[in-house]
Design a protein around this motif. Structure first.
Motif, PDB file in Angstrom:
ATOM      1  N   ALA A 190     -58.145 -27.303 -50.877  1.00  0.00           N
ATOM      2  CA  ALA A 190     -57.935 -26.456 -52.067  1.00  0.00           C
ATOM      3  C   ALA A 190     -58.396 -27.160 -53.322  1.00  0.00           C
ATOM      4  O   ALA A 190     -58.933 -26.518 -54.240  1.00  0.00           O
ATOM      5  CB  ALA A 190     -56.461 -26.072 -52.180  1.00  0.00           C
ATOM      6  N   TYR A 191     -58.200 -28.466 -53.396  1.00  0.00           N
ATOM      7  CA  TYR A 191     -58.555 -29.217 -54.600  1.00  0.00           C
ATOM      8  C   TYR A 191     -60.005 -29.713 -54.584  1.00  0.00           C
ATOM      9  O   TYR A 191     -60.660 -29.740 -55.625  1.00  0.00           O
ATOM     10  CB  TYR A 191     -57.615 -30.411 -54.775  1.00  0.00           C
ATOM     11  N   LEU A 192     -60.494 -30.085 -53.429  1.00  0.00           N
ATOM     12  CA  LEU A 192     -61.802 -30.726 -53.357  1.00  0.00           C
ATOM     13  C   LEU A 192     -62.871 -29.826 -52.763  1.00  0.00           C
ATOM     14  O   LEU A 192     -64.060 -30.143 -52.828  1.00  0.00           O
ATOM     15  CB  LEU A 192     -61.708 -32.015 -52.535  1.00  0.00           C
ATOM     16  N   GLY A 193     -62.431 -28.707 -52.165  1.00  0.00           N
ATOM     17  CA  GLY A 193     -63.400 -27.837 -51.512  1.00  0.00           C
ATOM     18  C   GLY A 193     -63.670 -28.281 -50.077  1.00  0.00           C
ATOM     19  O   GLY A 193     -63.226 -29.337 -49.636  1.00  0.00           O
ATOM     20  N   GLU A 194     -64.384 -27.460 -49.346  1.00  0.00           N
ATOM     21  CA  GLU A 194     -64.711 -27.770 -47.963  1.00  0.00           C
ATOM     22  C   GLU A 194     -65.658 -28.969 -47.916  1.00  0.00           C
ATOM     23  O   GLU A 194     -66.644 -29.038 -48.639  1.00  0.00           O
ATOM     24  CB  GLU A 194     -65.420 -26.568 -47.326  1.00  0.00           C
ATOM     25  N   VAL A 195     -65.281 -29.945 -47.101  1.00  0.00           N
ATOM     26  CA  VAL A 195     -66.129 -31.117 -46.945  1.00  0.00           C
ATOM     27  C   VAL A 195     -67.244 -30.791 -45.960  1.00  0.00           C
ATOM     28  O   VAL A 195     -66.986 -30.447 -44.791  1.00  0.00           O
ATOM     29  CB  VAL A 195     -65.312 -32.331 -46.453  1.00  0.00           C
ATOM     30  N   GLN A 196     -68.479 -30.855 -46.403  1.00  0.00           N
ATOM     31  CA  GLN A 196     -69.619 -30.531 -45.550  1.00  0.00           C
ATOM     32  C   GLN A 196     -70.004 -31.746 -44.716  1.00  0.00           C
ATOM     33  O   GLN A 196     -70.046 -32.878 -45.205  1.00  0.00           O
ATOM     34  CB  GLN A 196     -70.815 -30.100 -46.412  1.00  0.00           C
TER      35      GLN A 196
ATOM     36  N   VAL B 170     -50.349 -23.903 -54.355  1.00  0.00           N
ATOM     37  CA  VAL B 170     -50.868 -22.540 -54.280  1.00  0.00           C
ATOM     38  C   VAL B 170     -52.373 -22.553 -54.550  1.00  0.00           C
ATOM     39  O   VAL B 170     -52.895 -23.417 -55.256  1.00  0.00           O
ATOM     40  CB  VAL B 170     -50.162 -21.605 -55.290  1.00  0.00           C
ATOM     41  N   ASP B 171     -53.054 -21.575 -53.958  1.00  0.00           N
ATOM     42  CA  ASP B 171     -54.491 -21.426 -54.164  1.00  0.00           C
ATOM     43  C   ASP B 171     -54.851 -19.969 -53.916  1.00  0.00           C
ATOM     44  O   ASP B 171     -54.430 -19.385 -52.908  1.00  0.00           O
ATOM     45  CB  ASP B 171     -55.263 -22.347 -53.201  1.00  0.00           C
ATOM     46  N   PHE B 172     -55.574 -19.362 -54.838  1.00  0.00           N
ATOM     47  CA  PHE B 172     -55.946 -17.950 -54.752  1.00  0.00           C
ATOM     48  C   PHE B 172     -54.725 -17.065 -54.499  1.00  0.00           C
ATOM     49  O   PHE B 172     -54.785 -16.095 -53.746  1.00  0.00           O
ATOM     50  CB  PHE B 172     -57.001 -17.731 -53.664  1.00  0.00           C
ATOM     51  N   GLY B 173     -53.596 -17.426 -55.123  1.00  0.00           N
ATOM     52  CA  GLY B 173     -52.402 -16.599 -55.057  1.00  0.00           C
ATOM     53  C   GLY B 173     -51.547 -16.767 -53.826  1.00  0.00           C
ATOM     54  O   GLY B 173     -50.499 -16.121 -53.697  1.00  0.00           O
ATOM     55  N   ARG B 174     -51.957 -17.625 -52.905  1.00  0.00           N
ATOM     56  CA  ARG B 174     -51.167 -17.791 -51.689  1.00  0.00           C
ATOM     57  C   ARG B 174     -50.633 -19.219 -51.583  1.00  0.00           C
ATOM     58  O   ARG B 174     -51.190 -20.158 -52.159  1.00  0.00           O
ATOM     59  CB  ARG B 174     -52.015 -17.452 -50.453  1.00  0.00           C
ATOM     60  N   ALA B 175     -49.549 -19.362 -50.825  1.00  0.00           N
ATOM     61  CA  ALA B 175     -48.964 -20.674 -50.603  1.00  0.00           C
ATOM     62  C   ALA B 175     -49.787 -21.435 -49.574  1.00  0.00           C
ATOM     63  O   ALA B 175     -50.055 -20.929 -48.479  1.00  0.00           O
ATOM     64  CB  ALA B 175     -47.527 -20.534 -50.121  1.00  0.00           C
TER      65      ALA B 175
ATOM     66  N   ILE C 254     -48.129 -26.701 -57.915  1.00  0.00           N
ATOM     67  CA  ILE C 254     -49.436 -27.217 -58.293  1.00  0.00           C
ATOM     68  C   ILE C 254     -50.520 -26.348 -57.656  1.00  0.00           C
ATOM     69  O   ILE C 254     -50.274 -25.590 -56.721  1.00  0.00           O
ATOM     70  CB  ILE C 254     -49.636 -28.697 -57.886  1.00  0.00           C
ATOM     71  N   GLY C 255     -51.718 -26.484 -58.173  1.00  0.00           N
ATOM     72  CA  GLY C 255     -52.855 -25.751 -57.642  1.00  0.00           C
ATOM     73  C   GLY C 255     -53.982 -25.736 -58.657  1.00  0.00           C
ATOM     74  O   GLY C 255     -53.776 -26.026 -59.840  1.00  0.00           O
ATOM     75  N   PRO C 256     -55.178 -25.389 -58.222  1.00  0.00           N
ATOM     76  CA  PRO C 256     -56.320 -25.327 -59.146  1.00  0.00           C
ATOM     77  C   PRO C 256     -56.112 -24.265 -60.210  1.00  0.00           C
ATOM     78  O   PRO C 256     -55.209 -23.417 -60.107  1.00  0.00           O
ATOM     79  CB  PRO C 256     -57.497 -24.960 -58.224  1.00  0.00           C
ATOM     80  N   ASN C 257     -56.940 -24.275 -61.242  1.00  0.00           N
ATOM     81  CA  ASN C 257     -56.895 -23.225 -62.256  1.00  0.00           C
ATOM     82  C   ASN C 257     -57.093 -21.859 -61.610  1.00  0.00           C
ATOM     83  O   ASN C 257     -57.949 -21.693 -60.742  1.00  0.00           O
ATOM     84  CB  ASN C 257     -57.986 -23.456 -63.316  1.00  0.00           C
TER      85      ASN C 257
END
Length: 260
Positions: free
Chosen positions: A252-258, A229-234, A39-42
């Motif tokens: 990876a799915y939601l982004g950095e929480v500010q 996976v995200d940006f090609g890495r595990a 699994i991972g983002p587009n």
């Protein structure tokens, strides 16, 4: 469910296009009888992994072995002949052919007679054709396609077409099945049906599978282990409950929480 003798080893694979890393040192194994999900983002590299496995892409480094056979450098038809079958996110069927005819196309690696035998309908060709037909009829029954068996595929509902695509892969008698977003575009009922067939494949046919899917509910319900996976890495590998709560996976799915 990892295995001391996995059917697939994907080891430190690197794949880049014009300097962009599609796969960045990813490693994983798939056990015999395991349902392994990726699994991972587009754009994370999931399809690139499938394309390496099926021989479409050749990575710059790393090793990939399927039941002891080295895959890197092999052509897709060789890998398919060794027993790796794949479905596609977008339905890749012959719309004017019937369900039965599309499934028979999945038997092409099992044809062991020449064109002369086929034209003359000699004993060897006749026996092989009957055996292939019997295998396809088993798949039609297994996937509950009886009522559509004579219909041109282009006339069928989308969910049934996806089932036919799965059936064509099963017609190859695979030893490893790659499922590329098998429920993409399906409604709830069609998704539940497909999930049941995937479970039946594992439990009744004992075929290990690698599943790429965006439906997290399906993945968490079906998979034995999950690679994120995200940006090609595990990012993480583990059981569904473990990766679901991994901070790196959430990021990876939601982004950095500010911070507020």
């Amino acid at each position: 469910m990892s295995d001391a003798d996995p059917i697939l080893r994907f080891e430190a694979v690197n794949l880049a296009f014009a300097g962009v890393r599609a796969i960045d040192g990813i490693s994983f194994t798939v056990g015999r009888g395991e349902l392994f999900a990726i699994i991972g983002p587009n754009g994370a590299g999931k399809t690139s992994i499938f394309n390496v496995l099926s021989g479409v892409y050749r990575p710059q480094s790393g090793r990939v072995s399927f039941d002891g056979q080295q895959l890197i450098g092999r052509r897709p038809h060789q890998i398919a002949r060794w027993g790796m079958a794949r479905t596609f996110q977008n339905v890749e069927l012959f719309g004017n052919l019937s369900v039965l005819e599309n499934l028979m196309l999945g038997r092409h690696h099992h044809i062991r007679y020449g064109p002369l035998s086929a034209v003359l309908w000699l004993g060897r060709a006749r026996r092989a054709e009957l055996a292939n037909r019997a295998k396809v009829e088993e798949i039609i029954d297994f996937l509950e396609l009886e009522q559509w068996r004579r219909y041109p595929v282009r006339l069928l509902p989308y969910g049934v077409q996806k089932r036919v695509e799965l059936g064509r892969a099963l017609a190859m008698e695979p030893r490893l099945l790659l499922l590329d977003e098998p429920v993409a575009g399906m409604n709830v009922e069609e998704t539940e049906d497909m999930a049941r067939y995937i479970l039946d494949i594992r439990e009744e046919l004992d075929i290990p599978m690698i599943l790429v899917e965006h439906d997290m509910g399906l993945v968490m319900d079906l998979a034995d282990r999950v690679l994120v996976v995200d940006f090609g890495r595990a990012v993480a590998t583990g059981r569904p409950a473990e990766v679901q709560h991994d901070p790196e996976v959430i990021k990876a799915y939601l982004g950095e929480v500010q911070p507020s």
